[in-house]
Motif scaffolding. Structure first.
Motif, PDB file in Angstrom:
ATOM      1  N   ASN A 172      -0.242  66.019 -29.224  1.00 44.50           N
ATOM      2  CA  ASN A 172      -0.014  67.099 -28.224  1.00 44.50           C
ATOM      3  C   ASN A 172       1.290  67.495 -27.965  1.00 44.50           C
ATOM      4  O   ASN A 172       2.360  66.943 -28.369  1.00 44.50           O
ATOM      5  CB  ASN A 172      -0.469  66.589 -26.926  1.00 44.50           C
ATOM      6  N   ALA A 173       1.600  68.624 -27.657  1.00 42.31           N
ATOM      7  CA  ALA A 173       2.847  69.279 -27.341  1.00 42.31           C
ATOM      8  C   ALA A 173       2.734  70.485 -26.423  1.00 42.31           C
ATOM      9  O   ALA A 173       1.741  71.055 -25.944  1.00 42.31           O
ATOM     10  CB  ALA A 173       3.368  70.129 -28.951  1.00 42.31           C
TER      11      ALA A 173
ATOM     12  N   SER B 213      10.325  70.517 -22.771  1.00 44.01           N
ATOM     13  CA  SER B 213       9.470  70.392 -23.868  1.00 44.01           C
ATOM     14  C   SER B 213       9.180  68.989 -24.184  1.00 44.01           C
ATOM     15  O   SER B 213       9.847  67.999 -23.915  1.00 44.01           O
ATOM     16  CB  SER B 213      10.383  70.865 -25.355  1.00 44.01           C
TER      17      SER B 213
ATOM     18  N   VAL C 282       6.494  66.265 -26.623  1.00 42.86           N
ATOM     19  CA  VAL C 282       5.428  66.086 -27.973  1.00 42.86           C
ATOM     20  C   VAL C 282       5.129  64.651 -27.734  1.00 42.86           C
ATOM     21  O   VAL C 282       5.672  63.864 -27.103  1.00 42.86           O
ATOM     22  CB  VAL C 282       6.035  66.354 -29.032  1.00 42.86           C
TER      23      VAL C 282
ATOM     24  N   ASN D  74       5.200  59.120 -27.006  1.00 47.28           N
ATOM     25  CA  ASN D  74       5.866  60.528 -26.470  1.00 47.28           C
ATOM     26  C   ASN D  74       7.213  60.474 -26.584  1.00 47.28           C
ATOM     27  O   ASN D  74       8.083  59.551 -26.540  1.00 47.28           O
ATOM     28  CB  ASN D  74       5.255  60.575 -25.088  1.00 47.28           C
TER      29      ASN D  74
END
Length: 483
Positions: A72-73, A98, A100, A293
Motif C-alpha cells: 500500500n502507498a 507520504s 508506504v 510501514n
C-alpha cells in the motif's frame, strides 16, 4: 394464409436444393457427422468451458495454501487548521505526508477447510469432464437418430418415385386400352387420380427429406444445409451380435461405464467434501501476519533554537522575601528543510508480526445450519445415485426389449412385403387381362406401397434401437476422443 406462406418457403427451399445439388461433391458418413458435431456443437463447447471454469476454481483452491501479500502507498495533503507535528501547535498550514507499507498473512490451520476445498475442486474437474463425455454421448445418439431419419426419408422418397413411375406407365397403357375399347374410360379417371396422388406424396416425401437434412445440419452447426447430404448406408444387421447378450450382463457392463452413474458418484463425493468443509468451521483458525510501514513528511523540521529577539525574556515568578522578579529566556525554534525522502523512509521504518487465533463460540447458528444444509445435499446426492442406478436398469431392459421387438417387427414387415408383392403381381396379371377392375387393382397397389413403407420404417427403427443397446454395452457410435 399461414399455409400459403409455409408452402412458399418449402418450395423455395426445394428449388434452392435442386439448383445446388448438382454442385454437391461430398456425402457425409455417420462417423464424419458425429466427429464434426464433437468439434462444432454449441452445447459441447459450453461443456468444455465448464471444464476450464473448474480448472480455474482448482487454482483458486490451491491459492488458499499460499500467503496473501499486499502493498500500500498513500500521499495526503492537510489544508487548514491542523497540528504541526514538529511544534505540536495548531496552525493554519498545508502539510503533505507520504507513507508506504507491506502486509502479509497466511493461514496456518483452518479446520482442514483449505485441504478439503482443494480436494473438492479436483472432484469438480472430474465431474465436469464426465459431463462433457455425457454431452458427447447424447450428441452422438442425436446425430445417429437424425442420420437414420435422412436415410429413411431418402428410401421413402425412392419408393414414392418408383410408384409414380409405375402408375404413369400403367396410365399410358390404360389410355391405349381405353382407345382400343378393352377397359371402360372410368378406369382411366381412377388412374389419373392415382398419379396425382403419387405426385403429392412425392412432394411430402421431398419436404420430409429436406427438413430431416436441415435438422442434422443444425445439429452439426452447418450453415449451408442445402448442399448437405449423407452416404446411403442401409445395412440393418446386428453386427456386434448384441441381442445374443443377456440383459443382466448388459446392465452390469453399463454400471461400470455409464457416464450418468459416474457423474452421480462424483457429485456424491463432492457432497461428502462439502459436509467435511462445513464441519471445519467449528474448529479454531490460526493465522500468522507480518506488517511493514514507513512514512515521510514534507514539512520543515526544528534544527535548533535561538533567543526570541522581540520578546527575549518572560516573567515566571518572584523570589520569596525580596519579591525579586524571576525571568527566563524565550527561545524560538529554528526551522530547517526536512531530510531527504529516502532518508525519512529509511529512518521511519516500523514492523509488526505475530499470530492470530480465532475460536468460534457463537455465530447465530450459521455454522450449524451450514453443516445441516450440506448433510441434506449429501442425502439428496445419495438418492440421486440410487435413482440413476434404477433408471439405468430400467433403461437397459427397456432398450433390450425394444430392440428385440423392433427386430421381430422388421422381420414381420419383410414377410408382409413379400406377400403383398405376390398379391400385387397376381392382381396385375388379372388386371392386364381385364379380370380385375381399376379400383381393386389400386387397392392392391396401395397395400404394396404401405408394406414397402413399413419395411423402411421398421428397418431404421430397428437400427437405431440396436445402436442404443450397443451404447449401453459400451459400444459407441464412433470412438469419442476427449480434448
Amino acid at each position: 394464409m399461414k399455409i400459403n406462406k409455409y408452402n412458399s418457403l418449402v418450395f423455395a427451399l426445394l428449388f434452392g436444393f435442386g439448383l445446388s445439388s448438382q454442385a454437391q461433391t461430398k456425402q457425409w458418413t455417420l462417423e464424419e457427422c458425429v466427429r464434426y458435431a464433437m468439434d462444432n456443437n454449441i452445447t459441447i463447447k459450453q461443456s468444455e468451458l465448464d471444464i476450464k471454469n473448474s480448472t480455474i476454481d482448482k487454482k483458486d483452491a490451491f491459492g488458499n495454501y499460499l500467503p496473501s501479500v499486499n502493498g500500500n502507498a498513500s500521499h495526503s495533503w492537510n489544508v487548514g487548521l491542523n497540528q504541526n507535528i514538529t511544534t505540536g501547535l495548531l496552525e493554519n498550514q498545508t502539510t503533505q505526508y507520504s507513507s508506504v507499507g507491506l502486509s502479509a498473512n497466511v493461514d496456518i490451520y483452518k479446520g482442514l477447510q483449505i485441504q478439503n476445498t482443494y480436494r473438492r475442486a479436483k472432484l469438480s474437474i472430474i465431474a465436469s469432464q464426465y459431463q462433457l463425455v455425457k454431452m458427447q454421448e447424447d450428441i452422438a445418439l442425436n446425430v445417429a437418430n437424425a442420420f437414420l431419419e435422412i436415410l429413411f426419408n431418402k428410401e421413402n422418397l425412392k419408393v414414392r418415385k418408383e410408384q409414380l413411375s409405375i402408375d404413369e406407365k400403367r396410365f399410358a397403357r390404360s389410355e391405349e386400352m381405353v382407345n382400343a375399347g378393352t377397359i371402360p374410360r372410368g378406369d382411366l379417371f381412377d388412374l389419373k387420380a392415382t398419379v396425382a396422388t403419387d405426385k403429392q406424396n412425392i412432394i411430402v416425401a421431398e419436404n420430409s427429406l429436406l427438413i430431416s437434412k436441415l435438422s442434422l445440419a443444425q445439429l452439426l452447426q452447418l450453415k449451408d444445409f442445402l448442399d448437405f447430404d449423407v452416404i446411403d448406408d442401409t445395412n440393418a444387421k446386428d453386427e456386434n451380435n448384441i441381442l445374443a447378450q443377456n440383459p443382466v450382463d448388459i446392465y452390469n457392463k453399463a454400471k461400470e461405464i455409464r457416464t450418468d452413474l459416474k457423474i452421480a458418484q462424483t457429485n456424491l463425493e463432492i457432497a461428502q467434501k462439502n459436509v467435511v468443509i462445513a464441519r471445519g468451521a467449528y474448529q479454531p483458525t490460526l493465522s500468522a501476519f507480518y506488517n511493514f510501514n514507513t512514512r515521510a513528511s514534507y514539512s520543515d523540521i526544528v534544527t535548533g533554537t535561538t533567543i526570541n529577539t522581540q520578546n527575549p525574556t518572560s516573567q515566571i515568578g518572584f523570589v520569596d522575601g525580596t519579591n525579586q522578579t524571576v525571568l527566563t529566556n524565550n527561545f524560538s525554534p529554528v526551522l530547517g528543510s526536512p531530510d531527504g525522502i529516502l532518508d525519512q523512509f529509511s529512518n521511519n521504518k516500523g514492523q509488526s508480526f505475530g499470530f492470530q487465533l480465532s475460536v468460534p463460540i457463537f455465530n447465530g447458528f450459521s455454522v450449524r445450519n451450514n453443516v445441516e444444509r450440506s448433510k441434506v445435499s449429501l442425502e439428496k446426492s445419495k438418492i440421486e445415485l440410487e435413482q440413476k442406478s434404477l433408471d439405468l436398469q430400467r433403461n437397459v431392459y427397456t432398450a433390450f426389449t425394444d430392440a428385440k421387438g423392433a427386430l421381430n417387427t422388421y422381420e414381420s414387415s419383410v414377410v408382409t412385403l413379400e406377400a403383398r408383392q405376390q398379391a400385387y403381381n397376381y392382381a396385375k396379371e388379372k388386371y392386364d387381362v381385364g379380370l380385375m377392375n381399376s379400383f381393386d387393382f389400386t387397392q392392391a397397389q396401395t397395400l404394396l406401397t404401405n408394406a414397402q413403407s413399413d419395411v423402411i420404417r421398421t428397418k431404421y427403427d430397428y437400427i437405431f434401437k440396436i445402436k442404443i443397446l450397443e451404447f449401453y454395452f459400451g459400444i459407441p457410435i464412433v470412438p469419442i476422443i476427449t480434448k
